[in-house]
Design an enzyme around this catalytic site. Structure first.
Site, PDB file in Angstrom:
ATOM      1  N   ARG A  42      11.702 -17.517   7.622  1.00  0.00           N
ATOM      2  CA  ARG A  42      13.225 -17.313   7.789  1.00  0.00           C
ATOM      3  C   ARG A  42      13.598 -18.527   8.357  1.00  0.00           C
ATOM      4  O   ARG A  42      12.877 -19.384   9.298  1.00  0.00           O
ATOM      5  CB  ARG A  42      13.609 -16.202   8.523  1.00  0.00           C
ATOM      6  CG  ARG A  42      13.273 -14.887   8.044  1.00  0.00           C
ATOM      7  CD  ARG A  42      13.754 -13.603   8.964  1.00  0.00           C
ATOM      8  NE  ARG A  42      12.993 -13.708  10.000  1.00  0.00           N
ATOM      9  CZ  ARG A  42      12.060 -12.797  10.089  1.00  0.00           C
ATOM     10  NH1 ARG A  42      11.554 -12.247   9.289  1.00  0.00           N
ATOM     11  NH2 ARG A  42      11.510 -12.798  11.501  1.00  0.00           N
ATOM     12  N   LEU A  66      17.316 -16.162   2.742  1.00  0.00           N
ATOM     13  CA  LEU A  66      17.469 -15.430   1.683  1.00  0.00           C
ATOM     14  C   LEU A  66      18.644 -14.472   1.607  1.00  0.00           C
ATOM     15  O   LEU A  66      18.825 -13.769   0.764  1.00  0.00           O
ATOM     16  CB  LEU A  66      16.299 -14.696   1.502  1.00  0.00           C
ATOM     17  CG  LEU A  66      14.889 -15.688   1.271  1.00  0.00           C
ATOM     18  CD1 LEU A  66      13.708 -14.769   0.868  1.00  0.00           C
ATOM     19  CD2 LEU A  66      14.938 -16.763   0.196  1.00  0.00           C
ATOM     20  N   LYS A  67      19.296 -14.511   2.566  1.00  0.00           N
ATOM     21  CA  LYS A  67      20.620 -13.526   2.467  1.00  0.00           C
ATOM     22  C   LYS A  67      21.689 -14.317   2.344  1.00  0.00           C
ATOM     23  O   LYS A  67      23.078 -13.612   2.179  1.00  0.00           O
ATOM     24  CB  LYS A  67      20.705 -12.710   4.042  1.00  0.00           C
ATOM     25  CG  LYS A  67      19.625 -11.784   4.373  1.00  0.00           C
ATOM     26  CD  LYS A  67      19.738 -11.182   5.797  1.00  0.00           C
ATOM     27  CE  LYS A  67      18.809 -10.198   6.065  1.00  0.00           C
ATOM     28  NZ  LYS A  67      18.988  -9.596   7.159  1.00  0.00           N
ATOM     29  N   GLY A  88       6.081  -8.879  -0.682  1.00  0.00           N
ATOM     30  CA  GLY A  88       5.377  -7.716  -0.215  1.00  0.00           C
ATOM     31  C   GLY A  88       6.571  -6.576   0.494  1.00  0.00           C
ATOM     32  O   GLY A  88       6.353  -6.049   1.435  1.00  0.00           O
ATOM     33  N   ARG A  90       9.604  -3.931   0.477  1.00  0.00           N
ATOM     34  CA  ARG A  90       9.545  -2.071  -0.207  1.00  0.00           C
ATOM     35  C   ARG A  90      10.413  -2.478  -1.419  1.00  0.00           C
ATOM     36  O   ARG A  90      11.087  -3.366  -1.500  1.00  0.00           O
ATOM     37  CB  ARG A  90      10.548  -1.586   0.845  1.00  0.00           C
ATOM     38  CG  ARG A  90       9.770  -1.127   2.164  1.00  0.00           C
ATOM     39  CD  ARG A  90      10.392   0.258   2.815  1.00  0.00           C
ATOM     40  NE  ARG A  90      10.129   0.387   4.186  1.00  0.00           N
ATOM     41  CZ  ARG A  90      10.677   1.367   4.934  1.00  0.00           C
ATOM     42  NH1 ARG A  90      11.313   2.053   4.619  1.00  0.00           N
ATOM     43  NH2 ARG A  90      10.158   1.526   6.098  1.00  0.00           N
ATOM     44  N   HIS A 131       1.367   2.748   6.418  1.00  0.00           N
ATOM     45  CA  HIS A 131       0.482   1.947   6.805  1.00  0.00           C
ATOM     46  C   HIS A 131      -0.910   2.174   6.243  1.00  0.00           C
ATOM     47  O   HIS A 131      -1.064   3.323   5.766  1.00  0.00           O
ATOM     48  CB  HIS A 131       0.447   1.560   8.299  1.00  0.00           C
ATOM     49  CG  HIS A 131       1.433   1.018   9.101  1.00  0.00           C
ATOM     50  ND1 HIS A 131       1.962  -0.403   8.729  1.00  0.00           N
ATOM     51  CD2 HIS A 131       2.677   1.568   9.700  1.00  0.00           C
ATOM     52  CE1 HIS A 131       3.052  -0.572   9.247  1.00  0.00           C
ATOM     53  NE2 HIS A 131       3.593   0.466  10.099  1.00  0.00           N
ATOM     54  N   ASP A 132      -1.900   1.317   6.467  1.00  0.00           N
ATOM     55  CA  ASP A 132      -3.178   1.429   5.854  1.00  0.00           C
ATOM     56  C   ASP A 132      -3.699   2.710   6.218  1.00  0.00           C
ATOM     57  O   ASP A 132      -4.379   3.430   5.176  1.00  0.00           O
ATOM     58  CB  ASP A 132      -4.137   0.320   6.645  1.00  0.00           C
ATOM     59  CG  ASP A 132      -5.475   0.454   6.120  1.00  0.00           C
ATOM     60  OD1 ASP A 132      -6.046  -0.486   5.401  1.00  0.00           O
ATOM     61  OD2 ASP A 132      -6.427   1.577   6.605  1.00  0.00           O
ATOM     62  N   TYR A 135      -2.349   5.285   3.666  1.00  0.00           N
ATOM     63  CA  TYR A 135      -2.942   5.183   2.256  1.00  0.00           C
ATOM     64  C   TYR A 135      -4.347   5.673   2.156  1.00  0.00           C
ATOM     65  O   TYR A 135      -4.693   6.277   1.277  1.00  0.00           O
ATOM     66  CB  TYR A 135      -2.815   3.593   1.686  1.00  0.00           C
ATOM     67  CG  TYR A 135      -1.411   3.132   2.216  1.00  0.00           C
ATOM     68  CD1 TYR A 135      -0.354   3.821   2.081  1.00  0.00           C
ATOM     69  CD2 TYR A 135      -1.489   1.926   2.819  1.00  0.00           C
ATOM     70  CE1 TYR A 135       0.957   3.053   2.396  1.00  0.00           C
ATOM     71  CE2 TYR A 135      -0.053   1.171   3.279  1.00  0.00           C
ATOM     72  CZ  TYR A 135       0.783   1.930   2.958  1.00  0.00           C
ATOM     73  OH  TYR A 135       2.091   1.296   3.364  1.00  0.00           O
ATOM     74  N   ASP A 164      -5.237  -2.266   3.514  1.00  0.00           N
ATOM     75  CA  ASP A 164      -4.428  -3.626   3.404  1.00  0.00           C
ATOM     76  C   ASP A 164      -5.187  -4.609   2.905  1.00  0.00           C
ATOM     77  O   ASP A 164      -4.351  -5.417   1.779  1.00  0.00           O
ATOM     78  CB  ASP A 164      -4.588  -4.109   4.768  1.00  0.00           C
ATOM     79  CG  ASP A 164      -3.214  -3.128   5.500  1.00  0.00           C
ATOM     80  OD1 ASP A 164      -2.414  -2.407   4.902  1.00  0.00           O
ATOM     81  OD2 ASP A 164      -2.960  -3.424   6.606  1.00  0.00           O
TER      82      ASP A 164
END
Length: 393
Positions: A42, A66-67, A88, A90, A131-132, A135, A164
């Site tokens: 950013r 990027l906005k 990475g 969502r 999170h990890d 999963y 991860d």
């Protein structure tokens, strides 16, 4: 980045959209092997040191908003010259930014677009945070490493190594390389959907291959490789340290018994007699508790009994074998980190480069993408990109 032209992935260019954990790990591995990885930060982060000194090594850094549509347009010029993109976010976020795979592949049909998420791009949970631990719990991994005989059992994740990194970033790297090979052959790019929950399940392949519901439970601390066998588990030593025993094969098991003075002991005669395992385990636990960890390490050094010490992160880099191989390396600032792996005989990777300050390469990367110096200056003045960070020496 590694020196130009060095490593099996030399000449490959990857754009990595900012993220944490598994996506940067994938970028790190590609950069270690010679790829030119351009990580996007950013604008407000420009000038700051890389947030992770290991995962961001071997990468150049650009700072882009990027906005802002002009920032997206500038980055798309960089993507035009890339072989792969890693993101990475969502599901749907890249599309809302105007950097989704449809846009990128329309501009560069041979592009490989790698997507790293926890639950994947599709399915009922695709947009659910996680999170990890979520999963690996859902995929069955935590139950697979449950201690044998546990009654009041509380699942403990193996750090975030399975979801991860093993089931996430490494899976994405494999997927990207497979798709890049296809693209080099056919000119056709594609999207790689790497989900940490899928990768966690994939790592259970051998366990599922042996699992027989109602007949034999191949996981859960009961089977041979999850702590059920006395000759494949850890033992506490007199000083509180531990050793691990992995004497699966009969010849290694025989050497284990010989070193421990148990050769010919009838209690250890039938290695794979499960009914004998509890007594065997109790006896071995008693024996190993009689000496310090490093005493056992010296005693078993050079044998084929498959007994090794459990080392801490502060100890592992100094182990003679790991030191001889250079498994770990020490940076100029004293930071210890894993060295690039695997090794390549014909195309060895160049020296590892420390991570760049965020945004340090914005001007150079945009210029290489074809933006005129005046255009870059205009974008910088508008706060769309940050180019004032001097390159590190």
């Amino acid at each position: 980045m590694t020196d130009e032209g060095q490593g099996p992935l030399a000449g490959l260019r990857v754009v990595e959209l900012g993220g944490i954990g598994p996506a940067p790990f994938c970028g790190m591995m590609l950069g270690d092997l010679g790829a030119d990885v351009i990580r996007v930060a950013r604008v407000e982060e420009a000038g700051a040191p890389a947030p992770d000194a290991v995962l961001h090594r071997n990468a150049r850094s650009v700072a882009v908003d990027l906005k802002h549509p002009d920032g997206v347009a500038a980055l798309l010029r960089v993507v035009d010259g890339a072989d792969a993109v890693i993101e990475g976010f969502r599901p749907g976020v890249a599309e809302r930014l105007g950097l989704g795979p449809d846009v990128c592949l329309a501009r560069r049909p041979a592009l490989v677009y790698g997507r790293m998420t926890g639950w994947g791009q599709t399915g009922p949970a695709a947009h659910t945070p996680g999170h990890d631990i979520n999963y690996v719990g859902l995929a069955g991994v935590l139950d697979a490493i449950r201690p044998a005989g546990a009654v009041d059992w509380a699942p403990v994740p193996p750090a975030n190594l399975v979801g991860d990194f093993g089931g996430g970033g490494m899976l994405l790297a494999v997927g990207l390389l497979a798709a890049l090979l296809h693209a080099r052959t056919t000119g056709q790019g594609q999207v790689v959907d790497a989900a940490m929950v899928d990768g966690s399940a994939l790592l259970l392949a051998m366990a599922y291959g042996a699992w027989r519901p109602g007949v034999w439970q191949a996981v859960g601390g009961i089977d041979i490789v999850s702590g059920g066998a006395p000759f494949y588990r850890s033992y506490r030593c007199a000083d509180g340290g531990h050793v691990v025993v992995g004497a699966l094969e009969p010849r290694f098991y025989a050497e284990l018994l010989a070193v421990l003075g148990l050769a010919g002991d009838p209690d250890f005669a039938a290695q794979y007699d499960r009914w004998a395992w509890p007594a065997m385990h109790a006896r071995l636990a008693e024996i190993f508790a009689g000496r310090a960890r490093d005493e056992w390490a010296r005693l078993f050094d050079g044998t084929q009994a498959c007994v090794t010490p459990v080392l801490g992160m502060d100890e592992a880099p100094d182990h003679p074998h790991l030191a001889a191989r250079g498994t770990y390396r020490t940076r100029d600032d004293g930071t210890v980190e894993p060295a690039p792996a695997p090794r390549f005989a014909a195309t060895p990777a160049g020296p590892v480069r420390a991570p760049r300050p965020l945004g340090a390469d914005t001007a150079a990367v945009l210029a290489a993408a074809g933006l005129a110096e005046d255009d870059v200056a205009r974008l910088a003045k508008a706060g769309v990109v940050a180019v004032e960070v001097p390159p590190s020496k």
